[in-house]
Write an enzyme that holds these catalytic residues in place. Structure first.
Site, PDB file in Angstrom:
ATOM      1  N   GLY A 217       6.363 -41.915  46.516  1.00 44.37           N
ATOM      2  CA  GLY A 217       7.503 -41.546  45.674  1.00 44.37           C
ATOM      3  C   GLY A 217       8.089 -40.176  45.953  1.00 44.37           C
ATOM      4  N   GLN A 218       7.600 -39.504  47.020  1.00 47.03           N
ATOM      5  CA  GLN A 218       8.197 -38.207  47.354  1.00 47.03           C
ATOM      6  C   GLN A 218       9.661 -38.436  47.701  1.00 47.03           C
ATOM      7  OE1 GLN A 218       5.332 -39.588  48.606  1.00 47.03           O
ATOM      8  NE2 GLN A 218       4.415 -38.119  50.003  1.00 47.03           N
ATOM      9  N   ASP A 219      10.493 -37.435  47.502  1.00 46.14           N
ATOM     10  CA  ASP A 219      11.935 -37.703  47.628  1.00 46.14           C
ATOM     11  C   ASP A 219      12.351 -38.226  49.006  1.00 46.14           C
ATOM     12  OD1 ASP A 219      11.402 -35.211  48.561  1.00 46.14           O
ATOM     13  OD2 ASP A 219      12.814 -34.163  47.261  1.00 46.14           O
TER      14      ASP A 219
ATOM     15  N   LYS B  63      10.811 -40.356  50.696  1.00 46.52           N
ATOM     16  CA  LYS B  63      10.380 -41.752  50.829  1.00 46.52           C
ATOM     17  C   LYS B  63      11.268 -42.692  50.007  1.00 46.52           C
ATOM     18  CE  LYS B  63       7.159 -41.006  53.577  1.00 46.52           C
ATOM     19  NZ  LYS B  63       6.027 -40.185  53.154  1.00 46.52           N
TER      20      LYS B  63
END
Ligand code: G3D
Ligand code: MG
Length: 182
Positions: free
Chosen positions: A64-66, A68
């Protein structure tokens, strides 16, 4: 839906909301200390209790990192439903979660998928109640055709996870029934 049915779900949400902890609680029926997800995890889970008992859920837990988040649509494309996990205590990032949810549901194909919001970390003392999370995410303002449910959970104790998957199951069944009628 037959008890031996298999459905595929994409589990999305901001990093650190608890997606991987949820996934492994469902898989091993106990808390698992997980490391940060670099790309994705995928597990096949045979449901042992609740209304979905006997069914198999194949769940993709996507980072969920930006950087990704643009990949999320690759996972929803082949899914029967979306699980969106939020950290119920992280009030500051609820707005960011809302924007990502809106962005995700701008895609017309995703509007057709049942959406289950898991308001995770309900065990934390300052966690927001479900009604406030529902408002903060703007769930009532989603596309009118979007089917959604919200459930509270704690991925450390597993509380609420069976009920959450029951809600997902109900949405998928409802969707299938509506399709048949058409
Ligand atoms: P992610 O996969 O969405 O990025 P993780 O999130 O599953 O990696 O979880 C991030 C952190 O939140 C982890 O703690 C995890 O133990 C914690 N967590 C997950 N679910 C819950 C919950 O329901 N309640 C509480 N209190 N904590 C939870 P660390 O310390 O390893 O970062
Ligand atoms: Mg993770």
């Amino acid at each position: 839906m037959g008890s031996s049915s298999s459905v595929q779900l994409a589990m999305l949400g901001l990093d650190s909301s608890g997606k991987t902890t949820v996934l492994y609680y469902m898989k091993f029926e106990q808390y698992t200390n997980v490391t940060r997800t670099i790309s994705y995890n995928c597990e096949t889970i045979k449901v042992k209790e609740g209304r979905a008992k006997g069914m198999t859920f194949k769940i993709w837990d996507v980072g969920g990192q930006d950087n990704k988040r643009p990949l999320w649509n690759q996972y929803t494309r082949s899914s029967d439903g979306i699980i969106f996990v939020v950290d119920s205590e992280d009030k500051e990032r609820l707005e960011e979660a809302k924007l990502e949810l809106i962005r995700l549901l701008k895609n017309a194909d995703n509007q057709k998928l049942p959406l289950l919001v898991i308001a995770n970390k309900q065990d934390l003392p300052h966690s927001l109640p479900l009604c406030e999370i529902e408002t903060a995410l703007g769930l009532r303002d989603l596309h009118p055709g979007q089917m959604w449910s919200i459930r509270g959970a704690c991925a450390v104790t597993g509380e609420g996870l069976t009920e959450a998957m029951d809600a997902m199951y109900d949405l998928i069944v409802k969707k299938k029934t509506m399709k048949k009628r058409k």
